[in-house]
Design a protein around this motif. Structure first.
Motif, mmCIF file in Angstrom:
data_model
loop_
_atom_site.group_PDB
_atom_site.id
_atom_site.type_symbol
_atom_site.label_atom_id
_atom_site.label_comp_id
_atom_site.label_asym_id
_atom_site.label_seq_id
_atom_site.Cartn_x
_atom_site.Cartn_y
_atom_site.Cartn_z
ATOM 1 N N ILE A 95 16.582 16.250 30.705
ATOM 2 C CA ILE A 95 16.430 14.961 31.393
ATOM 3 C C ILE A 95 15.420 15.075 32.533
ATOM 4 O O ILE A 95 14.572 14.180 32.729
ATOM 5 N N LEU A 96 15.490 16.163 33.283
ATOM 6 C CA LEU A 96 14.531 16.366 34.370
ATOM 7 C C LEU A 96 13.102 16.411 33.833
ATOM 8 O O LEU A 96 12.180 15.835 34.442
ATOM 9 N N ASN A 97 12.914 17.065 32.712
ATOM 10 C CA ASN A 97 11.582 17.115 32.088
ATOM 11 C C ASN A 97 11.130 15.722 31.661
ATOM 12 O O ASN A 97 9.955 15.350 31.844
ATOM 13 N N ALA A 98 12.050 14.947 31.102
ATOM 14 C CA ALA A 98 11.712 13.600 30.646
ATOM 15 C C ALA A 98 11.357 12.702 31.829
ATOM 16 O O ALA A 98 10.386 11.916 31.771
ATOM 17 N N VAL A 99 12.121 12.811 32.892
ATOM 18 C CA VAL A 99 11.848 12.010 34.085
ATOM 19 C C VAL A 99 10.513 12.417 34.704
ATOM 20 O O VAL A 99 9.712 11.575 35.148
ATOM 21 N N GLY A 100 10.261 13.715 34.726
ATOM 22 C CA GLY A 100 9.030 14.211 35.346
ATOM 23 C C GLY A 100 7.776 13.884 34.569
ATOM 24 O O GLY A 100 6.718 13.613 35.145
ATOM 25 N N THR A 101 7.873 13.891 33.241
ATOM 26 C CA THR A 101 6.684 13.674 32.399
ATOM 27 C C THR A 101 6.601 12.271 31.830
ATOM 28 O O THR A 101 5.532 11.841 31.368
ATOM 29 N N GLY A 102 7.731 11.575 31.831
ATOM 30 C CA GLY A 102 7.754 10.256 31.207
ATOM 31 C C GLY A 102 7.837 10.330 29.699
ATOM 32 O O GLY A 102 7.822 9.302 29.013
ATOM 33 N N ASP A 103 7.935 11.532 29.160
ATOM 34 C CA ASP A 103 8.027 11.736 27.713
ATOM 35 C C ASP A 103 9.453 12.168 27.368
ATOM 36 O O ASP A 103 9.890 13.246 27.754
ATOM 37 N N ALA A 104 10.166 11.298 26.653
ATOM 38 C CA ALA A 104 11.575 11.565 26.332
ATOM 39 C C ALA A 104 11.779 11.823 24.853
ATOM 40 O O ALA A 104 12.873 11.619 24.320
ATOM 41 N N ALA A 105 10.740 12.293 24.179
ATOM 42 C CA ALA A 105 10.868 12.583 22.745
ATOM 43 C C ALA A 105 11.960 13.632 22.517
ATOM 44 O O ALA A 105 11.951 14.697 23.135
ATOM 45 N N GLY A 106 12.903 13.321 21.635
ATOM 46 C CA GLY A 106 14.001 14.241 21.308
ATOM 47 C C GLY A 106 15.135 14.234 22.310
ATOM 48 O O GLY A 106 16.136 14.930 22.108
ATOM 49 N N LEU A 107 15.019 13.442 23.386
ATOM 50 C CA LEU A 107 16.054 13.454 24.419
ATOM 51 C C LEU A 107 17.368 12.852 23.914
ATOM 52 O O LEU A 107 18.443 13.369 24.231
ATOM 53 N N GLN A 108 17.266 11.776 23.141
ATOM 54 C CA GLN A 108 18.487 11.144 22.630
ATOM 55 C C GLN A 108 19.288 12.123 21.780
ATOM 56 O O GLN A 108 20.510 12.197 21.883
ATOM 57 N N GLU A 109 18.586 12.895 20.966
ATOM 58 C CA GLU A 109 19.262 13.901 20.134
ATOM 59 C C GLU A 109 19.918 14.963 21.012
ATOM 60 O O GLU A 109 21.034 15.419 20.726
ATOM 61 N N ALA A 110 19.225 15.353 22.092
ATOM 62 C CA ALA A 110 19.792 16.345 23.009
ATOM 63 C C ALA A 110 21.053 15.807 23.680
ATOM 64 O O ALA A 110 22.036 16.546 23.884
ATOM 65 N N ILE A 111 21.054 14.520 24.021
ATOM 66 C CA ILE A 111 22.230 13.902 24.643
ATOM 67 C C ILE A 111 23.397 13.915 23.659
ATOM 68 O O ILE A 111 24.535 14.264 24.015
ATOM 69 N N GLU A 112 23.118 13.519 22.421
ATOM 70 C CA GLU A 112 24.169 13.483 21.393
ATOM 71 C C GLU A 112 24.729 14.886 21.130
ATOM 72 O O GLU A 112 25.940 15.066 20.963
ATOM 73 N N THR A 113 23.844 15.882 21.100
ATOM 74 C CA THR A 113 24.273 17.264 20.848
ATOM 75 C C THR A 113 25.166 17.774 21.981
ATOM 76 O O THR A 113 26.205 18.408 21.743
ATOM 77 N N ALA A 114 24.773 17.503 23.218
ATOM 78 C CA ALA A 114 25.570 17.940 24.371
ATOM 79 C C ALA A 114 26.929 17.245 24.379
ATOM 80 O O ALA A 114 27.966 17.871 24.667
ATOM 81 N N PHE A 115 26.935 15.965 24.040
ATOM 82 C CA PHE A 115 28.200 15.231 24.002
ATOM 83 C C PHE A 115 29.122 15.801 22.917
ATOM 84 O O PHE A 115 30.336 15.920 23.119
ATOM 85 N N SER A 116 28.534 16.154 21.777
ATOM 86 C CA SER A 116 29.329 16.715 20.688
ATOM 87 C C SER A 116 29.991 18.022 21.115
ATOM 88 O O SER A 116 31.178 18.252 20.831
ATOM 89 N N GLN A 117 29.236 18.882 21.816
ATOM 90 C CA GLN A 117 29.802 20.144 22.302
ATOM 91 C C GLN A 117 30.916 19.873 23.313
ATOM 92 O O GLN A 117 31.977 20.504 23.278
ATOM 93 N N TYR A 118 30.664 18.944 24.201
ATOM 94 C CA TYR A 118 31.619 18.537 25.241
ATOM 95 C C TYR A 118 32.915 18.040 24.596
ATOM 96 O O TYR A 118 34.012 18.495 24.942
ATOM 97 N N ARG A 119 32.799 17.135 23.640
ATOM 98 C CA ARG A 119 33.969 16.559 22.976
ATOM 99 C C ARG A 119 34.721 17.618 22.170
ATOM 100 O O ARG A 119 35.957 17.701 22.216
ATOM 101 N N THR A 120 33.987 18.411 21.401
ATOM 102 C CA THR A 120 34.618 19.434 20.551
ATOM 103 C C THR A 120 35.411 20.437 21.386
ATOM 104 O O THR A 120 36.541 20.807 21.028
ATOM 105 N N SER A 121 34.849 20.873 22.491
ATOM 106 C CA SER A 121 35.535 21.856 23.332
ATOM 107 C C SER A 121 36.772 21.255 23.989
ATOM 108 O O SER A 121 37.832 21.899 24.053
#
Length: 302
Positions: A95-121
């Motif tokens: 997210i920091l990289n996306a905010v800093g560069t304005g380029d959020a390519a692949g960020l939504q997938e990263a959010i979904e992946t982190a949420f999946s790990q969070y929920r599973t654990s």
């Protein structure tokens, strides 16, 4: 000497043979069992001490079993906590990289992946029971199945654990309270996921509103990670405590086993020596008894 005169000698010899046979039987039993005595009563003055040592050792063995089980559970907790830490830590950097560069390519997938790990654990189980649910045994402690559901689900509705922690007796007079609930681990992080969920699907070029949401989520993730690490640190302290008590328990168990072995276990080397001597003595007694049985007045007539 007449045959009649040999009768008292024969009787005396028979008694000696019987006693030798009994001693030999006891020695053979010791060799077979490896024990000095057949039962506690035969230990004499050491009976009470050994009964007490056996009782203490049994209790120590039970506490050792509990310590190992608790230690395993704490290690599993650690694994899940570190898994969440890694996932949300990586997400924060993305997210920091996306905010800093304005380029959020692949960020939504990263959010979904982190949420999946969070929920599973948070919904992990051990032996079929949810680990982070407190005393609850049915259902899951964290209810949203998808990130989209988080957008419309309050934290109160998302977390269904009851806050109850387990307790275990791991040493004499020492109860360790352990166990981690989903809300203790995840409520602060949930705020970040809720912010991200309400921002909608983030494309390669986030809108200004989404950038604001991402900036807010960074702060919330930071708070959530701090809370998570505090929980993990407490879990680590419990692990150290249990390991220390387990080590002390093992040392105490060895001491008790030493007391029991000293009073109960036979010296097999000495037993083998006694067995050889007793067999020799018994064979000699048989020979003498046989000679006495053959004596008569004829033996003394020249």
């Amino acid at each position: 000497m007449t045959r009649v005169a040999t009768i008292p000698l024969q009787r005396s010899m028979a008694g000696a043979i019987q006693r030798s046979q009994e001693a030999l039987a006891i020695t053979q039993q010791r060799l077979a069992s490896g024990k000095k005595a057949a039962d506690f009563a035969d230990l004499g003055t050491e009976t009470v001490r050994n009964l007490s040592a056996h009782s203490l050792l049994a209790r120590q063995d039970a506490q050792s079993t509990v310590s190992k089980r608790v230690g395993t559970t704490l290690s599993i907790y650690q694994g899940h906590l570190e898994g969440i830490d890694k996932a949300v830590g990586d997400l924060k950097n993305d997210i920091l990289n996306a905010v800093g560069t304005g380029d959020a390519a692949g960020l939504q997938e990263a959010i979904e992946t982190a949420f999946s790990q969070y929920r599973t654990s948070l919904n992990a189980n051990e032996g079929g029971a949810p680990m982070f649910a407190g005393s609850q045994t049915d259902g899951t402690p964290f209810t949203p199945d998808t990130l989209a559901q988080v957008a419309t689900t309050s934290a109160a509705d998302a977390f269904k654990d009851d806050g109850v922690r387990s307790s275990a007796r791991v040493a004499d007079g020492v109860d360790v309270v352990y166990g981690i609930t989903a809300s203790a681990v995840g409520k602060d992080l949930y705020a970040a996921f809720k912010t991200l969920a309400q921002a909608g699907t983030i494309g390669s070029k986030p809108t200004s509103a989404q950038l604001d949401a991402l900036k807010q989520a960074v702060g919330q993730l930071g708070t959530g990670i701090d809370s998570l690490r505090a929980v993990n640190a407490d879990n680590g302290r419990k692990q150290n405590q249990v390991e220390t008590l387990a080590t002390r328990g093992e040392q105490r168990g060895l001491l008790l086993e030493g007391v029991i072995e000293t009073n109960e276990d036979a010296d097999l080397g000495q037993v083998a020596l006694d067995l050889a001597q007793q067999k020799t003595m018994l064979q000699a007694s048989y020979s003498v008894f046989a000679q006495l049985s053959d004596l008569s007045l004829v033996n003394y007539i020249r």
